[in-house]
Scaffold this motif. Structure first.
Motif, PDB file in Angstrom:
ATOM      1  N   LEU A 110       0.860  -1.199   0.000  1.00  0.00           N
ATOM      2  CA  LEU A 110       0.000   0.000   0.000  1.00  0.00           C
ATOM      3  C   LEU A 110       0.885   1.234   0.000  1.00  0.00           C
ATOM      4  N   ASP A 111       0.399   2.278  -0.688  1.00  0.00           N
ATOM      5  CA  ASP A 111       1.208   3.510  -0.765  1.00  0.00           C
ATOM      6  C   ASP A 111       0.937   4.382   0.453  1.00  0.00           C
ATOM      7  N   PHE A 112       1.967   4.665   1.206  1.00  0.00           N
ATOM      8  CA  PHE A 112       1.806   5.431   2.450  1.00  0.00           C
ATOM      9  C   PHE A 112       2.977   6.392   2.602  1.00  0.00           C
ATOM     10  N   GLY A 113       2.813   7.319   3.527  1.00  0.00           N
ATOM     11  CA  GLY A 113       3.930   8.201   3.916  1.00  0.00           C
ATOM     12  C   GLY A 113       3.868   8.403   5.425  1.00  0.00           C
TER      13      GLY A 113
ATOM     14  N   ARG B 240       0.046   9.141   6.284  1.00  0.00           N
ATOM     15  CA  ARG B 240      -0.722   9.604   5.118  1.00  0.00           C
ATOM     16  C   ARG B 240      -0.958   8.446   4.159  1.00  0.00           C
ATOM     17  N   ASN B 241      -2.174   8.371   3.658  1.00  0.00           N
ATOM     18  CA  ASN B 241      -2.501   7.366   2.642  1.00  0.00           C
ATOM     19  C   ASN B 241      -2.241   8.002   1.276  1.00  0.00           C
ATOM     20  N   GLU B 242      -1.157   7.569   0.642  1.00  0.00           N
ATOM     21  CA  GLU B 242      -0.764   8.176  -0.645  1.00  0.00           C
ATOM     22  C   GLU B 242      -1.291   7.385  -1.833  1.00  0.00           C
ATOM     23  N   GLY B 243      -2.079   6.339  -1.544  1.00  0.00           N
ATOM     24  CA  GLY B 243      -2.511   5.473  -2.653  1.00  0.00           C
ATOM     25  C   GLY B 243      -3.951   5.731  -3.067  1.00  0.00           C
ATOM     26  N   ASP B 244      -4.464   4.843  -3.869  1.00  0.00           N
ATOM     27  CA  ASP B 244      -5.846   4.963  -4.370  1.00  0.00           C
ATOM     28  C   ASP B 244      -6.821   4.114  -3.582  1.00  0.00           C
ATOM     29  N   HIS B 245      -6.295   3.355  -2.617  1.00  0.00           N
ATOM     30  CA  HIS B 245      -7.181   2.473  -1.848  1.00  0.00           C
ATOM     31  C   HIS B 245      -7.082   2.824  -0.370  1.00  0.00           C
ATOM     32  N   SER B 246      -8.160   2.671   0.341  1.00  0.00           N
ATOM     33  CA  SER B 246      -8.088   2.888   1.793  1.00  0.00           C
ATOM     34  C   SER B 246      -7.327   1.718   2.408  1.00  0.00           C
ATOM     35  N   PHE B 247      -6.726   1.960   3.546  1.00  0.00           N
ATOM     36  CA  PHE B 247      -6.086   0.863   4.276  1.00  0.00           C
ATOM     37  C   PHE B 247      -6.318   1.056   5.772  1.00  0.00           C
ATOM     38  N   GLU B 248      -6.086  -0.011   6.526  1.00  0.00           N
ATOM     39  CA  GLU B 248      -6.214   0.092   7.987  1.00  0.00           C
ATOM     40  C   GLU B 248      -4.866  -0.254   8.614  1.00  0.00           C
ATOM     41  N   PHE B 249      -4.577   0.368   9.750  1.00  0.00           N
ATOM     42  CA  PHE B 249      -3.279   0.156  10.398  1.00  0.00           C
ATOM     43  C   PHE B 249      -3.429   0.250  11.906  1.00  0.00           C
ATOM     44  N   GLN B 250      -2.428  -0.209  12.601  1.00  0.00           N
ATOM     45  CA  GLN B 250      -2.249   0.042  14.029  1.00  0.00           C
ATOM     46  C   GLN B 250      -0.914   0.762  14.182  1.00  0.00           C
ATOM     47  N   MET B 251      -0.787   1.577  15.230  1.00  0.00           N
ATOM     48  CA  MET B 251       0.520   2.167  15.521  1.00  0.00           C
ATOM     49  C   MET B 251       0.720   2.183  17.028  1.00  0.00           C
ATOM     50  N   LEU B 252       1.979   2.194  17.434  1.00  0.00           N
ATOM     51  CA  LEU B 252       2.301   2.225  18.869  1.00  0.00           C
ATOM     52  C   LEU B 252       3.740   2.694  19.034  1.00  0.00           C
ATOM     53  N   LEU B 253       3.993   3.418  20.103  1.00  0.00           N
ATOM     54  CA  LEU B 253       5.351   3.870  20.424  1.00  0.00           C
ATOM     55  C   LEU B 253       5.822   3.039  21.614  1.00  0.00           C
ATOM     56  N   HIS B 254       6.771   2.157  21.340  1.00  0.00           N
ATOM     57  CA  HIS B 254       7.121   1.092  22.298  1.00  0.00           C
ATOM     58  C   HIS B 254       8.191   1.572  23.294  1.00  0.00           C
ATOM     59  N   THR B 255       7.831   2.532  24.110  1.00  0.00           N
ATOM     60  CA  THR B 255       8.774   3.235  24.978  1.00  0.00           C
ATOM     61  C   THR B 255       9.251   2.393  26.157  1.00  0.00           C
ATOM     62  N   TYR B 256      10.575   2.245  26.262  1.00  0.00           N
ATOM     63  CA  TYR B 256      11.207   1.572  27.415  1.00  0.00           C
ATOM     64  C   TYR B 256      11.668   2.664  28.385  1.00  0.00           C
ATOM     65  N   LEU B 257      10.920   2.868  29.470  1.00  0.00           N
ATOM     66  CA  LEU B 257      11.301   3.876  30.453  1.00  0.00           C
ATOM     67  C   LEU B 257      12.290   3.271  31.454  1.00  0.00           C
ATOM     68  N   LYS B 258      13.273   4.090  31.815  1.00  0.00           N
ATOM     69  CA  LYS B 258      14.300   3.636  32.761  1.00  0.00           C
ATOM     70  C   LYS B 258      13.840   3.969  34.188  1.00  0.00           C
ATOM     71  N   VAL B 259      13.881   3.000  35.076  1.00  0.00           N
ATOM     72  CA  VAL B 259      13.517   3.211  36.483  1.00  0.00           C
ATOM     73  C   VAL B 259      14.635   2.661  37.363  1.00  0.00           C
ATOM     74  N   LYS B 260      14.652   3.109  38.630  1.00  0.00           N
ATOM     75  CA  LYS B 260      15.721   2.638  39.518  1.00  0.00           C
ATOM     76  C   LYS B 260      15.474   1.204  39.968  1.00  0.00           C
ATOM     77  N   ASP B 261      14.209   0.944  40.347  1.00  0.00           N
ATOM     78  CA  ASP B 261      13.917  -0.363  40.972  1.00  0.00           C
ATOM     79  C   ASP B 261      12.438  -0.667  40.748  1.00  0.00           C
ATOM     80  N   ILE B 262      12.163  -1.651  39.920  1.00  0.00           N
ATOM     81  CA  ILE B 262      10.781  -1.961  39.506  1.00  0.00           C
ATOM     82  C   ILE B 262       9.907  -2.268  40.719  1.00  0.00           C
ATOM     83  N   SER B 263      10.517  -2.735  41.810  1.00  0.00           N
ATOM     84  CA  SER B 263       9.703  -3.095  42.995  1.00  0.00           C
ATOM     85  C   SER B 263       9.151  -1.835  43.674  1.00  0.00           C
TER      86      SER B 263
END
Ligand code: TA6
Length: 298
Positions: A131-134, A153-176
């Motif tokens: 699929l054409d995207f930007g 952006r959908n740069e093509g002639d057909h609609s499309f469906e997507f998922q997106m996510l920002l997979h952030t790894y946060l730094k912490v001192k102590d998970i407990s």
């Protein structure tokens, strides 16, 4: 820009010392230092591949056009790898813009833009998802925050469906000593409990074992990570309704070849904003924009 080829990296700093580092590979933020540059806010595995050989274990991998393992078959994303192709593609650096707020040095910020287009994709990815995207991904460093926003952006002639996510790894001192607030009453899919749906009944989420939860349609936009009861990060969603909370814990951490040190699971928590509950439909010529602002509250 420093480095060359797939290990090219863009670094930006503010006059007051804060900094951000972004690999062109995956447009992956691998370091964000706030508080005058003294505090690293992101967790990065000591064995993270930074040479473009595989998705970065840490920082902020960009997940698009599918979150997690794609639908088994019959879906346009079915032939894509887990979490899609964005985090393992070579993005283009589109440029840097600085805003010097003359009145207030704390107001200065620097914005880095990255682009990924259908033409940038590997033949495999292009074939798998023709699929054409930007995509334009903007990373904005301010004194106490980092904003990362994706424009699809959908740069093509057909609609499309997507998922997106920002997979952030946060730094912490102590998970407990970590608790996560802002999710009370929200329904979540618990991928550790056979993807069953639950409702968050405690005001705080604590991590005492493997956690892999997809909180969906969260009413308010801020998720706060506290250490020993003191707010450390605010993760503010912008036009994204879902948040994944993940910690692999001991066994899963040890089983990942690029997760190091093994004890690293006690120093990180993933708080991942996204649109992953169902699919975002994008018609021909349409644009979707969503992202996050992470505030360091040190
Ligand atoms: O965001 C949580 C998750 O979907 C987990 O299920 C785990 O698979 C994690 O992402 C890491 O995935 P990766 O493909 O980077 O190993």
């Amino acid at each position: 820009i420093t480095g060359s080829g797939t290990s090219s990296k863009v670094t930006a700093t503010l006059p007051s010392g804060e900094s951000v580092e972004v690999l062109l590979y995956g447009a992956t933020v691998i370091s964000w230092k706030s508080n005058g540059g003294k505090a690293e806010n992101l967790w990065l595995s000591e064995k993270a591949a930074l040479d473009g050989s595989k998705a970065v274990r840490g920082g902020i991998p960009v997940v698009f056009p599918v979150f997690g393992p794609p639908p088994k078959s019959g879906h346009p994303t079915s032939a894509l790898p887990q979490h899609g192709f964005a985090r393992t593609s070579r993005w283009e650096f589109l440029g840097k813009a600085t805003s010097e707020d003359a009145l207030d040095a704390a107001g200065s910020s620097v914005k880095l833009d990255f682009g990924l287009y259908s033409s940038n994709l590997s033949p495999e990815a292009r074939t798998a998802w023709p699929l054409d995207f930007g995509l334009v991904y903007s990373v904005t460093l301010s004194k106490d925050s980092l904003q990362t926003v994706m424009n699809v952006r959908n740069e093509g002639d057909h609609s499309f469906e997507f998922q997106m996510l920002l997979h952030t790894y946060l730094k912490v001192k102590d998970i407990s000593k970590v608790s996560i607030s802002g999710l009370l009453g929200v329904d979540y899919v618990d991928k550790v409990l056979n993807a069953t749906t639950h409702k968050q009944s405690d005001a705080s989420v604590t991590i005492t074992g493997e956690v892999d939860r997809v909180y969906a349609s969260i009413p308010q936009d801020t998720t706060t990570v506290l250490e020993s009861g003191t707010p450390r990060f605010d993760v503010v969603r912008d036009n994204l309704q879902d948040t994944v909370v993940w910690n692999p814990w001991k066994e899963k951490a040890a089983a990942m070849g690029d997760f190091s040190p093994d004890i690293g699971f006690t120093e990180m928590v993933c708080v991942e904003v996204g649109a992953v509950n169902g699919w975002q439909k994008l018609d021909k010529g349409e644009v979707f924009e969503g992202g996050q602002t992470i505030k360091s509250l040190l």
